[in-house]
Design a protein around this motif. Structure first.
Motif, PDB file in Angstrom:
ATOM      1  N   ASN A  21       0.833  -1.201   0.000  1.00  0.00           N
ATOM      2  CA  ASN A  21       0.000   0.000   0.000  1.00  0.00           C
ATOM      3  C   ASN A  21       0.872   1.257   0.000  1.00  0.00           C
ATOM      4  O   ASN A  21       0.581   2.233  -0.705  1.00  0.00           O
ATOM      5  N   GLU A  22       1.959   1.231   0.772  1.00  0.00           N
ATOM      6  CA  GLU A  22       2.888   2.361   0.794  1.00  0.00           C
ATOM      7  C   GLU A  22       3.522   2.581  -0.574  1.00  0.00           C
ATOM      8  O   GLU A  22       3.873   3.706  -0.935  1.00  0.00           O
ATOM      9  N   MET A  23       3.641   1.490  -1.339  1.00  0.00           N
ATOM     10  CA  MET A  23       4.257   1.556  -2.666  1.00  0.00           C
ATOM     11  C   MET A  23       3.223   1.802  -3.762  1.00  0.00           C
ATOM     12  O   MET A  23       3.531   1.723  -4.946  1.00  0.00           O
ATOM     13  N   HIS A  24       1.976   2.085  -3.348  1.00  0.00           N
ATOM     14  CA  HIS A  24       0.882   2.407  -4.275  1.00  0.00           C
ATOM     15  C   HIS A  24       0.640   1.287  -5.291  1.00  0.00           C
ATOM     16  O   HIS A  24       0.433   1.529  -6.482  1.00  0.00           O
ATOM     17  N   THR A  25       0.674   0.053  -4.796  1.00  0.00           N
ATOM     18  CA  THR A  25       0.431  -1.119  -5.636  1.00  0.00           C
ATOM     19  C   THR A  25      -1.004  -1.596  -5.453  1.00  0.00           C
ATOM     20  O   THR A  25      -1.534  -1.571  -4.345  1.00  0.00           O
ATOM     21  N   GLN A  26      -1.636  -2.019  -6.535  1.00  0.00           N
ATOM     22  CA  GLN A  26      -2.996  -2.542  -6.449  1.00  0.00           C
ATOM     23  C   GLN A  26      -2.967  -3.946  -5.851  1.00  0.00           C
ATOM     24  O   GLN A  26      -2.263  -4.825  -6.351  1.00  0.00           O
ATOM     25  N   VAL A  27      -3.735  -4.132  -4.790  1.00  0.00           N
ATOM     26  CA  VAL A  27      -3.710  -5.399  -4.063  1.00  0.00           C
ATOM     27  C   VAL A  27      -5.126  -5.914  -3.839  1.00  0.00           C
ATOM     28  O   VAL A  27      -6.011  -5.164  -3.402  1.00  0.00           O
ATOM     29  N   LEU A  28      -5.320  -7.198  -4.139  1.00  0.00           N
ATOM     30  CA  LEU A  28      -6.544  -7.893  -3.748  1.00  0.00           C
ATOM     31  C   LEU A  28      -6.182  -8.825  -2.607  1.00  0.00           C
ATOM     32  O   LEU A  28      -5.303  -9.682  -2.747  1.00  0.00           O
ATOM     33  N   GLU A  35     -13.080 -11.125   9.951  1.00  0.00           N
ATOM     34  CA  GLU A  35     -12.371 -10.206  10.846  1.00  0.00           C
ATOM     35  C   GLU A  35     -11.031  -9.771  10.252  1.00  0.00           C
ATOM     36  O   GLU A  35     -10.674  -8.587  10.274  1.00  0.00           O
ATOM     37  N   ARG A  36     -10.277 -10.735   9.701  1.00  0.00           N
ATOM     38  CA  ARG A  36      -8.974 -10.396   9.116  1.00  0.00           C
ATOM     39  C   ARG A  36      -9.134  -9.561   7.846  1.00  0.00           C
ATOM     40  O   ARG A  36      -8.326  -8.670   7.575  1.00  0.00           O
ATOM     41  N   VAL A  37     -10.175  -9.846   7.076  1.00  0.00           N
ATOM     42  CA  VAL A  37     -10.428  -9.058   5.865  1.00  0.00           C
ATOM     43  C   VAL A  37     -10.745  -7.612   6.236  1.00  0.00           C
ATOM     44  O   VAL A  37     -10.235  -6.670   5.618  1.00  0.00           O
ATOM     45  N   LYS A  38     -11.562  -7.411   7.261  1.00  0.00           N
ATOM     46  CA  LYS A  38     -11.897  -6.053   7.696  1.00  0.00           C
ATOM     47  C   LYS A  38     -10.653  -5.301   8.160  1.00  0.00           C
ATOM     48  O   LYS A  38     -10.499  -4.107   7.893  1.00  0.00           O
ATOM     49  N   ALA A  39      -9.758  -6.010   8.857  1.00  0.00           N
ATOM     50  CA  ALA A  39      -8.532  -5.374   9.350  1.00  0.00           C
ATOM     51  C   ALA A  39      -7.622  -4.937   8.203  1.00  0.00           C
ATOM     52  O   ALA A  39      -6.862  -3.968   8.327  1.00  0.00           O
ATOM     53  N   ALA A  40      -7.712  -5.645   7.075  1.00  0.00           N
ATOM     54  CA  ALA A  40      -6.836  -5.350   5.937  1.00  0.00           C
ATOM     55  C   ALA A  40      -7.408  -4.297   4.995  1.00  0.00           C
ATOM     56  O   ALA A  40      -6.677  -3.765   4.149  1.00  0.00           O
ATOM     57  N   LEU A  41      -8.686  -3.972   5.123  1.00  0.00           N
ATOM     58  CA  LEU A  41      -9.347  -3.070   4.173  1.00  0.00           C
ATOM     59  C   LEU A  41      -8.636  -1.724   3.962  1.00  0.00           C
ATOM     60  O   LEU A  41      -8.590  -1.230   2.832  1.00  0.00           O
ATOM     61  N   PRO A  42      -8.057  -1.111   5.004  1.00  0.00           N
ATOM     62  CA  PRO A  42      -7.375   0.173   4.765  1.00  0.00           C
ATOM     63  C   PRO A  42      -6.125   0.059   3.894  1.00  0.00           C
ATOM     64  O   PRO A  42      -5.625   1.072   3.404  1.00  0.00           O
ATOM     65  N   TYR A  43      -5.635  -1.166   3.693  1.00  0.00           N
ATOM     66  CA  TYR A  43      -4.345  -1.340   3.019  1.00  0.00           C
ATOM     67  C   TYR A  43      -4.443  -2.055   1.675  1.00  0.00           C
ATOM     68  O   TYR A  43      -3.428  -2.245   1.009  1.00  0.00           O
ATOM     69  N   THR A  45      -6.644  -2.691  -2.193  1.00  0.00           N
ATOM     70  CA  THR A  45      -7.545  -2.064  -3.152  1.00  0.00           C
ATOM     71  C   THR A  45      -8.923  -2.701  -3.083  1.00  0.00           C
ATOM     72  O   THR A  45      -9.948  -2.016  -3.107  1.00  0.00           O
ATOM     73  N   ASN A  46      -8.935  -4.027  -2.998  1.00  0.00           N
ATOM     74  CA  ASN A  46     -10.168  -4.799  -2.852  1.00  0.00           C
ATOM     75  C   ASN A  46      -9.896  -5.989  -1.947  1.00  0.00           C
ATOM     76  O   ASN A  46      -8.741  -6.393  -1.763  1.00  0.00           O
ATOM     77  N   ALA A  47     -10.959  -6.562  -1.398  1.00  0.00           N
ATOM     78  CA  ALA A  47     -10.804  -7.726  -0.527  1.00  0.00           C
ATOM     79  C   ALA A  47     -11.973  -8.677  -0.733  1.00  0.00           C
ATOM     80  O   ALA A  47     -13.090  -8.253  -1.055  1.00  0.00           O
ATOM     81  N   GLU A  48     -11.685  -9.963  -0.559  1.00  0.00           N
ATOM     82  CA  GLU A  48     -12.707 -10.995  -0.713  1.00  0.00           C
ATOM     83  C   GLU A  48     -12.651 -11.943   0.476  1.00  0.00           C
ATOM     84  O   GLU A  48     -11.564 -12.307   0.945  1.00  0.00           O
ATOM     85  N   ILE A  49     -13.822 -12.345   0.952  1.00  0.00           N
ATOM     86  CA  ILE A  49     -13.913 -13.394   1.966  1.00  0.00           C
ATOM     87  C   ILE A  49     -14.219 -14.690   1.235  1.00  0.00           C
ATOM     88  O   ILE A  49     -15.205 -14.771   0.500  1.00  0.00           O
ATOM     89  N   GLY A  50     -13.364 -15.687   1.396  1.00  0.00           N
ATOM     90  CA  GLY A  50     -13.610 -16.934   0.687  1.00  0.00           C
ATOM     91  C   GLY A  50     -12.574 -17.986   1.011  1.00  0.00           C
ATOM     92  O   GLY A  50     -11.548 -17.710   1.639  1.00  0.00           O
ATOM     93  N   ASP A  51     -12.865 -19.196   0.564  1.00  0.00           N
ATOM     94  CA  ASP A  51     -11.988 -20.340   0.786  1.00  0.00           C
ATOM     95  C   ASP A  51     -11.052 -20.484  -0.406  1.00  0.00           C
ATOM     96  O   ASP A  51     -11.452 -20.929  -1.480  1.00  0.00           O
ATOM     97  N   ALA A  52      -9.787 -20.113  -0.218  1.00  0.00           N
ATOM     98  CA  ALA A  52      -8.820 -20.177  -1.309  1.00  0.00           C
ATOM     99  C   ALA A  52      -8.487 -21.609  -1.699  1.00  0.00           C
ATOM    100  O   ALA A  52      -7.878 -21.843  -2.744  1.00  0.00           O
ATOM    101  N   GLY A  53      -8.878 -22.566  -0.867  1.00  0.00           N
ATOM    102  CA  GLY A  53      -8.673 -23.966  -1.217  1.00  0.00           C
ATOM    103  C   GLY A  53      -9.681 -24.461  -2.238  1.00  0.00           C
ATOM    104  O   GLY A  53      -9.522 -25.544  -2.805  1.00  0.00           O
TER     105      GLY A  53
END
Length: 217
Positions: A21-28, A35-43, A45-53
């Motif tokens: 985020n400090e490097m102005h990179t687009q991050v999903l 809870e962890r997704v909400k904590a990451a939202l400020p840092y 670009t977008n966030a998803e709740i889901g099972d990566a498996g």
């Protein structure tokens, strides 16, 4: 602008997201924990709740569109291994996976990881090096034999030039930068004179650098 996918938003994944985020990179960012997704939202670009498996869930993210996919899962190695494999199958350009032990690194590389990072090992090495000499401020291992050290300027170097000291010939290391009050200078010639309060970035063989540090102690 590069697009990065981070799977796993625990402590390690969150730290990576903050730096990107400090490097102005687009991050999903992706995690199964709301809870962890909400904590990451400020840092991110977008966030998803889901099972990566779940391969179908991963497929829905458009894996081939990301420049780098980071598997930052910390506690469940089987899940990390499975996600790493799925990412490669779905056309990931570059997969960086986290390992907690040496054996995990081997399996991750065999199952699709292009790069394996070992945070605990890196931190452990840095701590050991810093504790071995009060002169070491930072440390990066760049190969089996070579490393970059940030060291406090030796007192007997103050007011002397690089050429006068003969750093390369005497200590078998190269000075690649000097830092003073958070300003870094990389244009160093043999006539550069050191000032009190500077720190040096030097590169060389571990054994040569450590030999010199021990003489300082």
């Amino acid at each position: 602008m590069k697009q990065i996918l981070i799977i796993g938003l625990g402590r390690f994944g969150l730290h990576v997201a903050k730096k990107l985020n400090e490097m102005h990179t687009q991050v999903l960012g992706v995690d199964s924990s709301e809870e962890r997704v909400k904590a990451a939202l400020p840092y991110v670009t977008n966030a998803e709740i889901g099972d990566a498996g779940n391969q179908e869930f991963l497929k829905s993210l458009g894996i081939s569109n990301f420049d780098v996919c980071i598997v930052a899962i910390g506690t469940d190695f089987l899940a990390s291994l499975e996600v790493t494999s799925h990412l490669k199958e779905l056309g990931a350009k570059r997969v960086v996976s986290r390992a907690a032990r040496d054996l995990q690194e081997k399996f991750l590389l065999r199952n699709g990881a292009d790069v394996v990072v070992y945070p605990e090992k890196l931190v452990g090495s840095l701590t050991a090096v810093q504790c071995s000499s009060e002169n070491v401020l930072d440390y990066i291992q760049v190969s089996k034999d070579f490393a970059v050290f940030e060291i406090a300027l030796p007192e007997d170097w103050i007011g002397k030039s690089i050429g006068e000291i003969g750093v390369r010939n005497k200590f078998k290391v190269n000075i690649i930068a000097v830092k003073y009050n958070d300003e870094v200078n990389v244009t160093l010639g043999p006539d550069y004179q050191f000032r009190e309060g500077e720190s040096l970035f030097i590169i060389g063989k571990d054994k040569d650098i450590q030999k010199y540090f021990h003489t300082l102690g």
